[in-house]
Design a protein around this motif. Structure first.
Motif, mmCIF file in Angstrom:
data_model
loop_
_atom_site.group_PDB
_atom_site.id
_atom_site.type_symbol
_atom_site.label_atom_id
_atom_site.label_comp_id
_atom_site.label_asym_id
_atom_site.label_seq_id
_atom_site.Cartn_x
_atom_site.Cartn_y
_atom_site.Cartn_z
ATOM 1 N N PRO A 15 0.621 -1.654 -0.291
ATOM 2 C CA PRO A 15 0.230 -0.049 -0.004
ATOM 3 C C PRO A 15 0.986 1.575 0.283
ATOM 4 O O PRO A 15 2.073 1.495 0.851
ATOM 5 C CB PRO A 15 -1.173 -0.224 0.838
ATOM 6 C CG PRO A 15 -0.102 -1.377 2.011
ATOM 7 C CD PRO A 15 0.799 -1.901 1.240
ATOM 8 N N ARG A 40 -3.418 -0.975 8.934
ATOM 9 C CA ARG A 40 -3.948 -0.375 7.828
ATOM 10 C C ARG A 40 -3.834 -2.447 7.191
ATOM 11 O O ARG A 40 -3.125 -3.598 7.788
ATOM 12 C CB ARG A 40 -2.930 -0.220 6.767
ATOM 13 C CG ARG A 40 -2.980 -0.093 6.268
ATOM 14 C CD ARG A 40 -3.595 0.661 5.588
ATOM 15 N NE ARG A 40 -3.752 1.348 4.334
ATOM 16 C CZ ARG A 40 -3.119 2.076 2.898
ATOM 17 N NH1 ARG A 40 -2.191 2.897 3.808
ATOM 18 N NH2 ARG A 40 -2.667 2.170 2.078
ATOM 19 N N GLU A 42 -4.640 -5.216 3.709
ATOM 20 C CA GLU A 42 -5.614 -5.409 2.493
ATOM 21 C C GLU A 42 -5.757 -6.726 2.321
ATOM 22 O O GLU A 42 -5.709 -8.046 3.175
ATOM 23 C CB GLU A 42 -4.413 -5.503 1.888
ATOM 24 C CG GLU A 42 -4.490 -5.437 0.283
ATOM 25 C CD GLU A 42 -3.491 -5.580 -0.442
ATOM 26 O OE1 GLU A 42 -3.038 -6.342 -1.367
ATOM 27 O OE2 GLU A 42 -2.827 -4.575 -0.105
ATOM 28 N N LYS A 55 -0.261 -4.469 6.655
ATOM 29 C CA LYS A 55 0.256 -2.942 5.608
ATOM 30 C C LYS A 55 2.024 -3.710 5.076
ATOM 31 O O LYS A 55 2.490 -3.547 4.234
ATOM 32 C CB LYS A 55 0.106 -2.228 6.239
ATOM 33 C CG LYS A 55 1.563 -1.287 6.983
ATOM 34 C CD LYS A 55 1.215 0.037 7.726
ATOM 35 C CE LYS A 55 2.414 0.018 8.754
ATOM 36 N NZ LYS A 55 2.311 1.786 9.073
ATOM 37 N N ASP A 82 -8.500 -2.611 -0.365
ATOM 38 C CA ASP A 82 -7.151 -1.213 0.581
ATOM 39 C C ASP A 82 -8.117 -0.862 2.090
ATOM 40 O O ASP A 82 -9.172 -0.577 1.644
ATOM 41 C CB ASP A 82 -6.391 -1.032 0.365
ATOM 42 C CG ASP A 82 -5.323 0.213 1.088
ATOM 43 O OD1 ASP A 82 -5.042 -0.334 2.216
ATOM 44 O OD2 ASP A 82 -4.393 1.190 0.621
ATOM 45 N N THR A 126 -5.406 -0.129 -9.970
ATOM 46 C CA THR A 126 -4.828 0.997 -9.737
ATOM 47 C C THR A 126 -4.502 1.616 -10.091
ATOM 48 O O THR A 126 -4.503 2.910 -9.537
ATOM 49 C CB THR A 126 -2.954 0.013 -9.228
ATOM 50 O OG1 THR A 126 -2.776 -0.691 -10.782
ATOM 51 C CG2 THR A 126 -3.395 -1.264 -7.933
ATOM 52 N N ARG A 145 -7.585 5.925 -6.519
ATOM 53 C CA ARG A 145 -6.165 4.978 -6.143
ATOM 54 C C ARG A 145 -5.075 6.518 -6.329
ATOM 55 O O ARG A 145 -4.665 7.033 -6.974
ATOM 56 C CB ARG A 145 -5.182 4.719 -7.419
ATOM 57 C CG ARG A 145 -4.242 3.914 -7.546
ATOM 58 C CD ARG A 145 -3.930 2.527 -6.109
ATOM 59 N NE ARG A 145 -3.011 2.256 -5.651
ATOM 60 C CZ ARG A 145 -3.052 2.168 -3.877
ATOM 61 N NH1 ARG A 145 -4.088 2.068 -3.648
ATOM 62 N NH2 ARG A 145 -1.636 1.443 -3.609
#
Length: 154
Positions: A15, A40, A42, A55, A82, A126, A145
């Motif tokens: 990230p 954080r 994903e 993360k 995310d 992304t 993004r």
């Protein structure tokens, strides 16, 4: 069940981290988001189910099992989300002490706040533009993004 390593599985994407600045940017090209008091995370969904990563790419699927189970029910064939894992207080605010406790004793209290869709049903998002005005990022197939996330200096 042991997860199978396979070249056709979706891979963890490192990230973007905020960049420390003295003042937040201004102008119409910037989006400001709330910073949740959490970890954080994903979430990756593919043919073998869902998994969760920190993360730094450490697999926390077992620690975040209720979130992973919920992610598998989203209906996406493939996805990379995310976001932030939080433990809401009774009033709904993220509570870091409750998060640490939930990780040890009560994972059912965990919640995932998604703020970016990086991949959806075979499409890499992304590089997609950010169109929050549409109000329908899943339906439009677009995701935000941020190229240069920033965090105010404290």
């Amino acid at each position: 069940m042991r997860r199978v390593a396979s070249p056709d599985r979706l891979k963890f994407i490192q990230p973007q981290e905020p960049r420390l600045v003295e003042e937040p940017p201004t102008g119409a090209d910037w989006i400001h988001e709330v910073k949740y008091d959490g970890y954080r995370t994903e979430i990756i969904i593919d043919w073998d189910g869902a998994r969760a990563y920190t993360k730094t790419g450490i697999d926390w699927t077992k620690r975040y099992w209720p979130i992973v189970a919920a992610a598998e029910q989203l209906g996406a064939r493939t996805a990379i989300l995310d976001g932030e894992v939080i433990a809401p207080s009774p009033k709904g605010y993220p509570d870091m002490a409750a998060l640490r406790s939930a990780l040890s004793w009560n994972a059912e209290r965990l919640a995932f706040v998604a703020f970016d869709i990086m991949h959806l049903n075979g499409k890499d998002l992304t590089a997609s533009s950010c169109d929050r005005a549409s109000g329908d990022p899943l339906g439009s197939g677009e995701a935000c993004r941020r190229r240069h996330p920033v965090q105010p200096a404290r």
